[in-house]
Design an enzyme around this catalytic site. Structure first.
Site, PDB file in Angstrom:
ATOM      1  N   ASN A   7       0.873  -1.172   0.000  1.00 35.88           N
ATOM      2  CA  ASN A   7       0.000   0.000   0.000  1.00 35.88           C
ATOM      3  C   ASN A   7       0.912   1.224   0.000  1.00 35.88           C
ATOM      4  OD1 ASN A   7      -1.844   1.986   0.450  1.00 35.88           O
ATOM      5  ND2 ASN A   7      -2.691   1.117   2.337  1.00 35.88           N
ATOM      6  N   ARG A  89      -2.515  -2.091  -3.471  1.00 33.03           N
ATOM      7  CA  ARG A  89      -3.725  -1.307  -3.271  1.00 33.03           C
ATOM      8  C   ARG A  89      -3.631  -0.075  -4.167  1.00 33.03           C
ATOM      9  NH1 ARG A  89      -5.568   2.354   1.838  1.00 33.03           N
ATOM     10  NH2 ARG A  89      -7.603   2.861   0.969  1.00 33.03           N
ATOM     11  N   HIS A 178     -12.965   2.667   0.253  1.00 33.76           N
ATOM     12  CA  HIS A 178     -12.947   1.551   1.221  1.00 33.76           C
ATOM     13  C   HIS A 178     -13.559   0.294   0.600  1.00 33.76           C
ATOM     14  CE1 HIS A 178     -13.292   4.767   4.614  1.00 33.76           C
ATOM     15  NE2 HIS A 178     -12.034   4.397   4.518  1.00 33.76           N
ATOM     16  N   ARG A 237     -12.471  14.931   8.183  1.00 30.19           N
ATOM     17  CA  ARG A 237     -13.215  15.342   6.978  1.00 30.19           C
ATOM     18  C   ARG A 237     -14.634  15.755   7.355  1.00 30.19           C
ATOM     19  NH1 ARG A 237     -11.614  10.051   4.359  1.00 30.19           N
ATOM     20  NH2 ARG A 237      -9.534  10.403   3.520  1.00 30.19           N
ATOM     21  N   ASP A 279      -9.426  11.668  17.200  1.00 31.94           N
ATOM     22  CA  ASP A 279      -9.401  10.288  17.683  1.00 31.94           C
ATOM     23  C   ASP A 279     -10.587  10.037  18.611  1.00 31.94           C
ATOM     24  OD1 ASP A 279      -8.736   7.946  19.353  1.00 31.94           O
ATOM     25  OD2 ASP A 279      -6.843   8.026  18.263  1.00 31.94           O
ATOM     26  N   GLU A 380      -8.342  -5.637   5.023  1.00 31.64           N
ATOM     27  CA  GLU A 380      -8.159  -5.227   3.623  1.00 31.64           C
ATOM     28  C   GLU A 380      -6.972  -5.942   2.988  1.00 31.64           C
ATOM     29  OE1 GLU A 380      -9.158  -0.757   3.216  1.00 31.64           O
ATOM     30  OE2 GLU A 380      -8.953  -1.123   5.339  1.00 31.64           O
TER      31      GLU A 380
END
Ligand code: ADP
Length: 396
Positions: A7, A89, A178, A237, A279, A380
């Site tokens: 990745n 990825r 995702h 975001r 977080d 993933e």
């Protein structure tokens, strides 16, 4: 079979060497500060080694990974020939890719074509691919796209209600992200449900969050859009926002659109509302101390996630299963409980004791709940390794 999962980001590169059949990870690690100086962190089981290695480009980073994998002291294989395939990825597959594929020159060109859609990530992903091709030219490479799982969405879900020319000329539409995680959960959920024919809403709630509506294993809708900025509010975001907010802020504060988008991507979400942290552990700690901003940030997050679940339940005309995954989804019993509280109207009932679980697969709904609610840890890397192994074996 050994698959090396890569990745590659703009200045970092994560890797895992894994067996796609068993999911066993023999080694994993991270190259950081590529183009700056270079640091490799390599883990085998509980043993960790950190090395400063010059990484003027991704090529040296890959080289360092291959060297440590065969290192007599820290390595796990004798020769790089033991790596059967590499799975990469890739963030944006645009309209070009609806599934993973073996990388050849045509695929590289098509990934390049998608750079305008994924300007931050696709160039880095390509650097990772090229670096692997250079140092292990005979090993098959596979690209696994974050957008591919969502390509089964119907036009009513993926089209934006803006003039057609932007779709036809520029491929502007909802793609979703995702996808590797949503696909992994949809497959595992089908095993748990005991049938491929069922309706699912999956909540991937992490630092970045997205939801997907899945019918019979195929994605019908998802909350992220052309970019990962859309959908529910996230760590940093904003999630969905009226485009006029951008116009107003740019005009009033003399910001460029890029600067404003940077603010919406990096300084918004629960970080902005809480004025504390992106977080969720910090937000929960703030909430426990009665910090009103943390309370608002959490409430906003629960509310917007619940709204999407309600919308997708309507889109699918009811659902059979609701799944929670990723950092917050797997480790946040309070978050799951607060979201499910909104869903009593559709017969969702969770058992507080069963819900008291972290990072483990578990059915958390009551036997009389109309919807099965599960926590399913995502993986993933395993999904990338499995896609890679399937394609490479089929090509043999
Ligand atoms: P990314 O999108 O970066 O892959 P993750 O899926 O790792 O993110 O999720 C990171 C988020 O998961 C962080 O906000 C973190 O607070 C949250 N998280 C991790 N462990 C816990 C926990 N035990 N309780 C609550 N939240 C947690």
């Amino acid at each position: 079979m050994n698959v090396l999962v890569i990745n590659a980001g703009s200045s970092s590169l994560k890797y895992q060497l894994m067996n796609p059949e068993t999911g066993d990870v023999s080694a994993k690690g991270l190259c950081e500060r590529i183009y700056i100086d270079g640091r490799l962190t390599h883990k085998v089981g509980d043993n960790k080694v950190v090395k400063d290695i010059p990484m003027p480009s991704h090529s040296e980073a890959i080289q360092a990974v291959l060297e440590i994998l065969v290192d007599p002291e820290y390595g796990v294989i004798k020769s790089t020939d033991e790596i059967d395939a590499v799975g990469h990825r890739v963030l944006h597959g645009g309209m070009e890719f609806s599934e993973s594929c073996i990388i050849d020159d045509e695929v590289i060109k098509a990934i390049e074509k998608c750079i305008p859609l994924g300007p931050l990530h696709n160039p880095a992903n390509l650097m990772g691919i090229r670096a692997c091709q250079a140092v292990m030219p005979k090993t098959p490479q596979v690209a696994v796209f974050d957008t591919a799982f969502h390509m089964t969405m119907p036009p009513k879900a993926y089209r934006y209600a803006i003039p057609t020319e932007y779709f036809e000329n520029d491929d502007i539409r909802r793609y979703g992200f995702h996808g590797t995680s949503h696909k992994y959960i949809a497959r595992r959920a089908a095993e748990l449900y005991g049938s491929k024919e069922f309706k699912l809403v999956n909540c991937h709630l992490g630092n970045g969050s997205s939801l997907s509506a899945v019918k019979d294993g195929k994605c019908q809708d998802t909350s992220m859009g052309l970019s990962p900025l859309a959908g529910v509010p996230m760590g940093t975001r904003s999630g969905d926002i009226d485009a006029c907010v951008v116009q107003f802020i740019c005009n009033k504060y003399g910001m460029t659109v890029d600067e404003c988008l940077n603010m919406l991507n990096k300084k918004s979400g629960v970080l902005a509302l809480s004025e504390t942290s992106s977080d969720f552990r910090d937000l929960e700690a703030g909430e426990a101390k009665g910090d009103e901003n943390c309370v608002l940030a959490l409430q906003k997050f629960f509310y917007e996630v619940a709204k999407y679940i309600g919308a997708y339940a309507a889109a699918l005309n009811g659902i059979d299963m609701l799944t929670f995954t990723a950092g917050v989804g797997e480790n946040g019993p309070d978050t799951r409980a607060a979201i499910c509280e909104y869903l009593g109207f559709m017969g969702v009932k969770i058992d507080p004791e069963k819900n008291n679980v972290r990072g483990k697969e578990a059915l958390i709904s009551t036997p009389d709940s109309k919807v099965q609610v599960w926590v399913i840890p995502t993986n993933e890397e395993l999904m990338i390794a499995q896609d890679t192994a399937e394609l490479v074996s089929a090509a043999k």
